[in-house]
Design an enzyme around this catalytic site. Structure first.
Site, PDB file in Angstrom:
ATOM      1  N   ASP A  31      22.720  15.936  22.396  1.00  0.00           N
ATOM      2  CA  ASP A  31      21.728  14.966  21.945  1.00  0.00           C
ATOM      3  C   ASP A  31      20.511  15.017  22.865  1.00  0.00           C
ATOM      4  OD1 ASP A  31      21.988  12.078  20.130  1.00  0.00           O
ATOM      5  OD2 ASP A  31      20.396  12.231  21.616  1.00  0.00           O
ATOM      6  N   ILE A  32      19.343  14.933  22.274  1.00  0.00           N
ATOM      7  CA  ILE A  32      18.101  15.021  23.049  1.00  0.00           C
ATOM      8  C   ILE A  32      17.899  13.788  23.926  1.00  0.00           C
ATOM      9  CG2 ILE A  32      16.490  13.903  21.417  1.00  0.00           C
ATOM     10  CD1 ILE A  32      14.646  16.378  21.852  1.00  0.00           C
ATOM     11  N   ASN A  88      26.830   6.785  12.638  1.00  0.00           N
ATOM     12  CA  ASN A  88      25.911   5.778  12.118  1.00  0.00           C
ATOM     13  C   ASN A  88      25.641   6.126  10.655  1.00  0.00           C
ATOM     14  OD1 ASN A  88      25.663   4.536  14.669  1.00  0.00           O
ATOM     15  ND2 ASN A  88      24.104   6.011  15.284  1.00  0.00           N
ATOM     16  N   GLY A  94      22.137   2.004  11.683  1.00  0.00           N
ATOM     17  CA  GLY A  94      21.252   2.571  12.701  1.00  0.00           C
ATOM     18  C   GLY A  94      21.066   4.069  12.582  1.00  0.00           C
ATOM     19  N   GLN A  95      21.363   4.631  11.399  1.00  0.00           N
ATOM     20  CA  GLN A  95      21.197   6.081  11.232  1.00  0.00           C
ATOM     21  C   GLN A  95      19.715   6.433  11.169  1.00  0.00           C
ATOM     22  OE1 GLN A  95      23.042   7.728   7.711  1.00  0.00           O
ATOM     23  NE2 GLN A  95      22.500   9.830   8.268  1.00  0.00           N
ATOM     24  N   HIS A 101      26.335  13.132  10.927  1.00  0.00           N
ATOM     25  CA  HIS A 101      26.631  13.679  12.251  1.00  0.00           C
ATOM     26  C   HIS A 101      27.529  12.716  13.001  1.00  0.00           C
ATOM     27  CE1 HIS A 101      22.820  11.413  12.494  1.00  0.00           C
ATOM     28  NE2 HIS A 101      23.195  11.052  13.715  1.00  0.00           N
ATOM     29  N   HIS A 103      28.510  11.439  16.707  1.00  0.00           N
ATOM     30  CA  HIS A 103      28.180  11.391  18.131  1.00  0.00           C
ATOM     31  C   HIS A 103      29.501  11.476  18.910  1.00  0.00           C
ATOM     32  CE1 HIS A 103      23.968   9.686  17.796  1.00  0.00           C
ATOM     33  NE2 HIS A 103      24.435   9.397  16.586  1.00  0.00           N
TER      34      HIS A 103
HETATM   35  P1  DGP Z   1      21.435   8.568  14.584  1.00  0.00           P
HETATM   36  O1  DGP Z   1      20.788   7.298  14.990  1.00  0.00           O
HETATM   37  O2  DGP Z   1      22.954   8.425  14.466  1.00  0.00           O
HETATM   38  O3  DGP Z   1      20.794   9.183  13.360  1.00  0.00           O
HETATM   39  O4  DGP Z   1      21.250   9.542  15.811  1.00  0.00           O
HETATM   40  C1  DGP Z   1      20.329  10.569  15.852  1.00  0.00           C
HETATM   41  C2  DGP Z   1      20.430  11.215  17.205  1.00  0.00           C
HETATM   42  O5  DGP Z   1      19.762  12.457  17.135  1.00  0.00           O
HETATM   43  C3  DGP Z   1      19.756  10.437  18.336  1.00  0.00           C
HETATM   44  O6  DGP Z   1      20.762  10.085  19.298  1.00  0.00           O
HETATM   45  C4  DGP Z   1      18.757  11.398  18.947  1.00  0.00           C
HETATM   46  C5  DGP Z   1      19.156  12.727  18.357  1.00  0.00           C
HETATM   47  N1  DGP Z   1      18.030  13.602  18.074  1.00  0.00           N
HETATM   48  C6  DGP Z   1      16.949  13.304  17.314  1.00  0.00           C
HETATM   49  N2  DGP Z   1      16.119  14.350  17.239  1.00  0.00           N
HETATM   50  C7  DGP Z   1      16.715  15.343  17.952  1.00  0.00           C
HETATM   51  C8  DGP Z   1      16.338  16.693  18.229  1.00  0.00           C
HETATM   52  O7  DGP Z   1      15.304  17.206  17.827  1.00  0.00           O
HETATM   53  N3  DGP Z   1      17.200  17.418  19.009  1.00  0.00           N
HETATM   54  C9  DGP Z   1      18.365  16.887  19.485  1.00  0.00           C
HETATM   55  N4  DGP Z   1      19.130  17.676  20.244  1.00  0.00           N
HETATM   56  N5  DGP Z   1      18.754  15.631  19.230  1.00  0.00           N
HETATM   57  C10 DGP Z   1      17.924  14.868  18.471  1.00  0.00           C
END
Ligand code: DGP
Length: 115
Positions: A31-32, A88, A94-95, A101, A103
């Site tokens: 996760d970023i 989520n 909170g998606q 996906h 986590h």
């Molecule tokens: P959600 O809220 O469950 O849709 O979580 C989305 C997650 O995705 C959030 O924790 C940050 C992550 N994320 C968003 N954009 C990027 C990206 O470009 N790269 C990566 N590695 N993670 C990302």
């Protein structure tokens, strides 16, 4: 038409990510914006906008994702210490990214969330 969400672009290799696992059905990457020492996202190759849109015919891919969660936890060394999986789903869940996906969080003692 193929999905163009941010994770679809990671799957296609259009944008970089720290990919820790990949097979013909799913991909896992860091996760970023990590919320724990280990924070990995496991997402299917198949375009699925979220758990809320999964159908009966998605049972195999959903099961596969869970097995990959376990493999990723082993690879990250958190299988014994424990970890948490979060999906989520939709606005109230909170998606933010419209692709299913999971986590996978671990590497520290996580606080209780469900009350
Ligand atoms: P959600 O809220 O469950 O849709 O979580 C989305 C997650 O995705 C959030 O924790 C940050 C992550 N994320 C968003 N954009 C990027 C990206 O470009 N790269 C990566 N590695 N993670 C990302």
């Amino acid at each position: 038409m193929a999905a163009n969400d941010i994770f679809a672009r990671i799957i296609r290799g259009d944008i970089p990510a720290d990919i820790v696992y990949r097979d013909e059905n799913c991909i896992a990457f860091r996760d970023i914006n990590p919320q724990a020492p280990t924070h990995i996202l496991v997402t299917p190759i198949k375009d699925l906008s979220g758990l809320q849109t999964a159908g009966d015919d998605d049972a195999a891919v959903l099961g596969h994702l869970m097995i990959v969660v376990r493999k990723v936890a082993e690879m990250e060394g958190i299988i014994e210490s424990g970890f948490r999986c979060i999906i989520n789903a939709g606005p109230d869940g909170g998606q933010e990214v419209p692709r299913l996906h999971i986590h996978v969080l671990g590497g520290k003692r996580l606080g209780a969330m469900l009350r």
